[in-house]
Design a protein around this motif. Sequence first.
Motif, short mmCIF file in Angstrom:
data_model
loop_
_atom_site.label_atom_id
_atom_site.label_comp_id
_atom_site.label_asym_id
_atom_site.label_seq_id
_atom_site.Cartn_x
_atom_site.Cartn_y
_atom_site.Cartn_z
N VAL A 122 0.85 -1.19 0.00
CA VAL A 122 0.00 0.00 0.00
C VAL A 122 0.89 1.24 0.00
O VAL A 122 2.00 1.22 0.53
CB VAL A 122 -0.95 0.02 1.21
N ARG A 123 0.37 2.31 -0.58
CA ARG A 123 1.14 3.55 -0.62
C ARG A 123 1.14 4.23 0.74
O ARG A 123 2.19 4.55 1.29
CB ARG A 123 0.55 4.49 -1.68
N ASP A 124 -0.05 4.44 1.29
CA ASP A 124 -0.18 5.11 2.58
C ASP A 124 -1.27 4.41 3.37
O ASP A 124 -2.45 4.50 3.03
CB ASP A 124 -0.55 6.59 2.37
N PRO A 125 -0.92 3.68 4.42
CA PRO A 125 -1.94 2.93 5.18
C PRO A 125 -2.98 3.82 5.83
O PRO A 125 -4.05 3.34 6.22
CB PRO A 125 -1.12 2.18 6.24
N ARG A 126 -2.72 5.12 5.93
CA ARG A 126 -3.71 6.05 6.49
C ARG A 126 -4.81 6.38 5.51
O ARG A 126 -5.87 6.87 5.89
CB ARG A 126 -3.00 7.34 6.94
N ASN A 127 -4.56 6.13 4.24
CA ASN A 127 -5.51 6.51 3.19
C ASN A 127 -5.44 5.49 2.06
O ASN A 127 -4.80 5.73 1.02
CB ASN A 127 -5.20 7.92 2.69
N LEU A 128 -6.08 4.34 2.24
CA LEU A 128 -6.03 3.27 1.25
C LEU A 128 -6.82 3.65 0.00
O LEU A 128 -7.88 4.28 0.08
CB LEU A 128 -6.61 1.99 1.84
N SER A 129 -6.31 3.21 -1.13
CA SER A 129 -7.09 3.32 -2.36
C SER A 129 -8.16 2.24 -2.34
O SER A 129 -8.09 1.28 -1.55
CB SER A 129 -6.20 3.15 -3.59
N ASP A 130 -9.15 2.35 -3.20
CA ASP A 130 -10.20 1.32 -3.27
C ASP A 130 -9.59 -0.04 -3.58
O ASP A 130 -9.99 -1.06 -3.00
CB ASP A 130 -11.24 1.70 -4.32
N ALA A 131 -8.63 -0.06 -4.51
CA ALA A 131 -8.02 -1.34 -4.90
C ALA A 131 -7.24 -1.94 -3.74
O ALA A 131 -7.28 -3.16 -3.51
CB ALA A 131 -7.10 -1.13 -6.11
N GLU A 132 -6.51 -1.10 -2.99
CA GLU A 132 -5.76 -1.60 -1.84
C GLU A 132 -6.69 -2.14 -0.76
O GLU A 132 -6.45 -3.21 -0.19
CB GLU A 132 -4.90 -0.47 -1.27
N HIS A 133 -7.77 -1.41 -0.52
CA HIS A 133 -8.73 -1.84 0.50
C HIS A 133 -9.36 -3.17 0.12
O HIS A 133 -9.49 -4.07 0.95
CB HIS A 133 -9.80 -0.78 0.70
N GLN A 134 -9.76 -3.31 -1.13
CA GLN A 134 -10.40 -4.54 -1.58
C GLN A 134 -9.44 -5.72 -1.52
O GLN A 134 -9.83 -6.84 -1.16
CB GLN A 134 -10.95 -4.37 -3.00
N ALA A 135 -8.17 -5.47 -1.85
CA ALA A 135 -7.18 -6.55 -1.78
C ALA A 135 -6.96 -7.00 -0.34
O ALA A 135 -6.85 -8.20 -0.06
CB ALA A 135 -5.86 -6.08 -2.40
N MET A 136 -6.92 -6.05 0.58
CA MET A 136 -6.76 -6.40 1.99
C MET A 136 -8.00 -7.11 2.52
O MET A 136 -7.90 -8.11 3.24
CB MET A 136 -6.48 -5.14 2.81
N LEU A 137 -9.18 -6.62 2.15
CA LEU A 137 -10.42 -7.21 2.62
C LEU A 137 -10.56 -8.65 2.13
O LEU A 137 -11.01 -9.53 2.88
CB LEU A 137 -11.61 -6.37 2.16
N ALA A 138 -10.17 -8.91 0.89
CA ALA A 138 -10.27 -10.26 0.34
C ALA A 138 -9.44 -11.25 1.15
O ALA A 138 -9.88 -12.38 1.41
CB ALA A 138 -9.81 -10.27 -1.12
N ARG A 139 -8.26 -10.85 1.58
CA ARG A 139 -7.42 -11.74 2.38
C ARG A 139 -7.99 -11.94 3.78
O ARG A 139 -7.92 -13.05 4.33
CB ARG A 139 -6.00 -11.17 2.43
#
Length: 301
Positions: free
Chosen positions: A35-52
């Motif tokens: 992730v670029r900035d864990p304080r402000n996830l992009s939609d794609a980053e959030h979805q990738a984390m949520l899937a795991r």
Amino acid sequence: MYSPFLPDNDALYQCWREQKLQHYPIYLEDLVVEVRDPRNLSDAEHQAMLARCRKANMVIYAGKTGDDPDRSIPHRMAQQFGLQHLDHNWLADDDGLTSLTVAAADSGEREHYIPYSNRAIQWHTDGYYNLPQQQIHALLLHCVQSAPEGGENRLLDHEIAYLRLRDQNPDYIRALMQPDVMTIPARTDGDTVARAENVGPVFSVDAATGDLHMRYTIRGRNVVWKDDPLTREALAALGDWLERDSTYIFRGKLEPGMGLVSNNVLHDRSGFTDTQDHRRLLYRARYMDRLAGTGVMAWLA
């Protein structure tokens, strides 16, 4: 209750089990999301984390913040996963985070507790000693500085621990669901009871959501187990499996800018060595919420 985690719901359990094990992560790297900035996830980053998190109840993020000590990082990460009810435990800092670092000799109570030492910590879920109304359902760790040597973690999805025990003997689950199977004695401060005795199960099912919760420690001290043959057998089976090599047990070390987001999975920590200029520091946040969007009802739907 409509939940695959109830021992008598075998057909539903078998459906859940098949889904759970399909494409389950094999390597630690399978759990990592950059992730670029864990304080402000992009939609794609959030979805990738949520899937795991939906699959394995945990994810490891690798941010670009490095050794930035900004305490808003774990706070903001938690908010993005719907976590609101922070456990302000008695040794936490003023903002509810706990700074996990070796305590100085004059630091008061912290120096007497293993998380504030460089000693190994055995398998456990966080807050296993908490009262029923304060159970910990989500755990976040954020690494500011790793130890020069040691400090690795092993991680195990508590649903996989449940699955393995249930496959071995469903009665093990029944034993560990007994409401009086695990007792944490009261903690006293002189003549004052600082924390009441806590009696409860290892595995429990949330009556409203059907989700599985686990409270457990492999430590022999400060825990009293129900003394019946089936409970002893179930605990021995769990303890034996935790110390075996398994593709379901992940091993790794958080480095600066990395963090763990989880539904309070089983974990441990190896001992470590600091140097004068390089001291391990992790922020820990415990929540009484579960990560939003990861409940079993979403799977059942």
